[in-house]
Design a protein around this motif. Structure first.
Motif, PDB file in Angstrom:
ATOM      1  N   MET A   1       0.845  -1.181   0.000  1.00  0.00           N
ATOM      2  CA  MET A   1       0.000   0.000   0.000  1.00  0.00           C
ATOM      3  C   MET A   1       0.882   1.234   0.000  1.00  0.00           C
ATOM      4  N   SER A   2       0.370   2.258  -0.587  1.00  0.00           N
ATOM      5  CA  SER A   2       1.093   3.525  -0.584  1.00  0.00           C
ATOM      6  C   SER A   2       0.105   4.656  -0.385  1.00  0.00           C
ATOM      7  N   SER A  17      -3.181   0.304  -3.548  1.00  0.00           N
ATOM      8  CA  SER A  17      -2.825  -1.057  -3.172  1.00  0.00           C
ATOM      9  C   SER A  17      -3.138  -1.995  -4.327  1.00  0.00           C
ATOM     10  N   ALA A  18      -2.369  -3.056  -4.431  1.00  0.00           N
ATOM     11  CA  ALA A  18      -2.668  -4.091  -5.419  1.00  0.00           C
ATOM     12  C   ALA A  18      -3.945  -4.806  -4.998  1.00  0.00           C
ATOM     13  N   ASP A  20      -4.772  -7.810  -5.156  1.00  0.00           N
ATOM     14  CA  ASP A  20      -4.560  -9.116  -4.528  1.00  0.00           C
ATOM     15  C   ASP A  20      -3.729  -9.034  -3.250  1.00  0.00           C
ATOM     16  N   SER A  21      -3.621  -7.851  -2.674  1.00  0.00           N
ATOM     17  CA  SER A  21      -2.815  -7.701  -1.459  1.00  0.00           C
ATOM     18  C   SER A  21      -3.536  -8.249  -0.231  1.00  0.00           C
ATOM     19  N   ARG A  22      -2.774  -8.565   0.778  1.00  0.00           N
ATOM     20  CA  ARG A  22      -3.328  -9.051   2.044  1.00  0.00           C
ATOM     21  C   ARG A  22      -4.225  -8.002   2.692  1.00  0.00           C
ATOM     22  N   LYS A  23      -3.833  -6.748   2.622  1.00  0.00           N
ATOM     23  CA  LYS A  23      -4.619  -5.682   3.237  1.00  0.00           C
ATOM     24  C   LYS A  23      -5.989  -5.560   2.588  1.00  0.00           C
ATOM     25  N   VAL A  24      -6.066  -5.676   1.273  1.00  0.00           N
ATOM     26  CA  VAL A  24      -7.361  -5.631   0.585  1.00  0.00           C
ATOM     27  C   VAL A  24      -8.232  -6.803   1.043  1.00  0.00           C
ATOM     28  N   GLU A  26      -8.115  -8.281   3.916  1.00  0.00           N
ATOM     29  CA  GLU A  26      -8.540  -7.983   5.287  1.00  0.00           C
ATOM     30  C   GLU A  26      -9.695  -6.976   5.299  1.00  0.00           C
ATOM     31  N   TRP A  72       6.102   1.485  -7.061  1.00  0.00           N
ATOM     32  CA  TRP A  72       5.356   0.366  -6.494  1.00  0.00           C
ATOM     33  C   TRP A  72       4.375  -0.230  -7.490  1.00  0.00           C
ATOM     34  N   PHE A  73       3.924   0.588  -8.434  1.00  0.00           N
ATOM     35  CA  PHE A  73       2.920   0.144  -9.403  1.00  0.00           C
ATOM     36  C   PHE A  73       3.395   0.479 -10.817  1.00  0.00           C
TER      37      PHE A  73
END
Length: 79
Positions: A1-2, A17-18, A20-24, A26, A72-73
């Motif tokens: 995330m940024s 954020s991507a 497929d990220s863990r934060k998404v 969650e 990052w992206f």
């Protein structure tokens, strides 16, 4: 995330954020969030609680995009 620092604060805090990220993942399970920022050198601390919302529209990405995010992206940089 940024976190995009170029956006004037109006009560919303925007992050990239991507998908497929863990934060998404969650946030999809539970949208209650807590953000904490710290600058220990000056003893400044900010704590924010709220509800996250996932925005996937290209128009919002283009509105908030800054060139520094391309590190990052990289695949989004030239779209």
């Amino acid at each position: 995330m940024s976190n995009s620092r170029e956006v004037e604060f109006d009560g919303d805090v925007w992050f990239f954020s991507a998908a497929d990220s863990r934060k998404v993942a969650e946030i999809k399970k539970r949208a209650d969030v807590h953000l904490a920022y710290a600058d220990p050198a000056t003893f400044r601390f900010i704590s924010i609680s709220g509800t996250a919302e996932l925005i996937t529209g290209i128009a919002k990405r283009e509105q908030l995009w800054i060139d520094d995010l391309s590190r990052w992206f990289p695949t989004w940089a030239n779209r």
